[in-house]
Design a protein around this motif. Structure first.
Motif, PDB file in Angstrom:
ATOM      1  N   UNK A  58      44.851  13.365 169.806  1.00 36.66           N
ATOM      2  CA  UNK A  58      43.910  13.074 170.893  1.00 36.66           C
ATOM      3  C   UNK A  58      44.656  12.352 172.010  1.00 36.66           C
ATOM      4  N   UNK A  59      44.807  12.972 173.157  1.00 35.33           N
ATOM      5  CA  UNK A  59      45.561  12.354 174.249  1.00 35.33           C
ATOM      6  C   UNK A  59      44.807  11.276 175.018  1.00 35.33           C
ATOM      7  N   UNK A  60      43.542  11.040 174.698  1.00 31.94           N
ATOM      8  CA  UNK A  60      42.727  10.069 175.424  1.00 31.94           C
ATOM      9  C   UNK A  60      42.973   8.667 174.855  1.00 31.94           C
ATOM     10  N   UNK A  61      43.967   7.994 175.393  1.00 38.16           N
ATOM     11  CA  UNK A  61      44.353   6.677 174.898  1.00 38.16           C
ATOM     12  C   UNK A  61      43.205   5.674 175.009  1.00 38.16           C
ATOM     13  N   UNK A  90      51.084   5.278 169.327  1.00 37.14           N
ATOM     14  CA  UNK A  90      50.423   5.272 170.632  1.00 37.14           C
ATOM     15  C   UNK A  90      51.421   4.909 171.719  1.00 37.14           C
ATOM     16  N   UNK A  91      52.221   3.892 171.466  1.00 43.29           N
ATOM     17  CA  UNK A  91      53.242   3.494 172.445  1.00 43.29           C
ATOM     18  C   UNK A  91      54.252   4.616 172.652  1.00 43.29           C
ATOM     19  N   UNK A  92      54.678   5.229 171.569  1.00 35.70           N
ATOM     20  CA  UNK A  92      55.701   6.283 171.652  1.00 35.70           C
ATOM     21  C   UNK A  92      55.173   7.535 172.345  1.00 35.70           C
ATOM     22  N   UNK A  96      51.652   3.591 176.350  1.00 35.89           N
ATOM     23  CA  UNK A  96      50.903   2.371 176.650  1.00 35.89           C
ATOM     24  C   UNK A  96      50.120   1.887 175.449  1.00 35.89           C
ATOM     25  N   UNK A  97      49.798   0.604 175.491  1.00 37.47           N
ATOM     26  CA  UNK A  97      48.896  -0.040 174.556  1.00 37.47           C
ATOM     27  C   UNK A  97      47.969  -0.890 175.419  1.00 37.47           C
ATOM     28  N   UNK A  98      47.119  -1.683 174.827  1.00 38.56           N
ATOM     29  CA  UNK A  98      46.260  -2.539 175.649  1.00 38.56           C
ATOM     30  C   UNK A  98      46.357  -3.991 175.180  1.00 38.56           C
ATOM     31  N   UNK A  99      45.768  -4.875 175.954  1.00 37.50           N
ATOM     32  CA  UNK A  99      45.856  -6.310 175.661  1.00 37.50           C
ATOM     33  C   UNK A  99      45.209  -6.658 174.322  1.00 37.50           C
ATOM     34  N   UNK A 100      44.134  -5.979 173.973  1.00 41.30           N
ATOM     35  CA  UNK A 100      43.439  -6.272 172.717  1.00 41.30           C
ATOM     36  C   UNK A 100      44.336  -5.958 171.526  1.00 41.30           C
TER      37      UNK A 100
END
Length: 153
Positions: A58-61, A90-92, A96-100
């Motif tokens: 799923x490409x919807x990060x 997800x990072x690879x 990106x990742x998120x703050x949470x």
């Protein structure tokens, strides 16, 4: 893993797959966030494997990262470990990742819970590896300062 080709993703409108939650044999085909949510709600043992597949399929990060965060909060150490792997992927794959998820990762650096009964491996070991992978796959500007001090753990 099955990867969605560019332009093929249609979100939750994609026809559902009959996933084998009991054996976990085809969870690598998981691609719908709703399937992972339902698995978490049911307390499925193999939800972490489905979460890793979701990251790949799923490409919807923005849809994936809340599920990764949910896994990082799981009371089950193996699910937390697999969620850390999902965060690495997800990072690879998505850059990106998120703050949470990064905040949850920080907390897991001190999680000395064994991955499974009798295992010498602890959640914090995978968390430390995850931090290292984030430094490889993400620009330092996306990462908090504490990432540079992981060797202190």
């Amino acid at each position: 893993m099955i990867y969605v080709a560019a332009g093929d993703w249609e979100g939750d409108e994609v026809e559902p797959i009959d996933l084998d939650w009991q054996q976990g044999s085809n969870l690598n085909r998981c691609r719908r966030p709703a399937d992972v949510d339902a698995a978490f709600d049911r307390g499925e043992e193999h939800v972490g494997a489905a979460l890793i597949a979701l990251v790949h399929n799923n490409p919807d990060t923005d849809a994936v990262l809340p599920r990764v965060a949910r896994g990082l909060r799981s009371p089950h150490p193996e699910t937390r470990r697999q969620s850390l792997l999902a965060l690495m992927h997800t990072a690879r794959l998505h850059g990106r990742v998120d703050a949470v998820t990064v905040e949850l990762l920080h907390g897991l650096l001190s999680d000395g819970t064994p991955i499974s009964a009798g295992s010498p491996y602890e959640v914090r070991g995978t968390a430390t590896q995850t931090v290292g992978d984030l430094t490889v796959f993400l620009p330092s500007a996306q990462l908090p300062d504490w990432v540079n001090h992981v060797s202190d753990y």
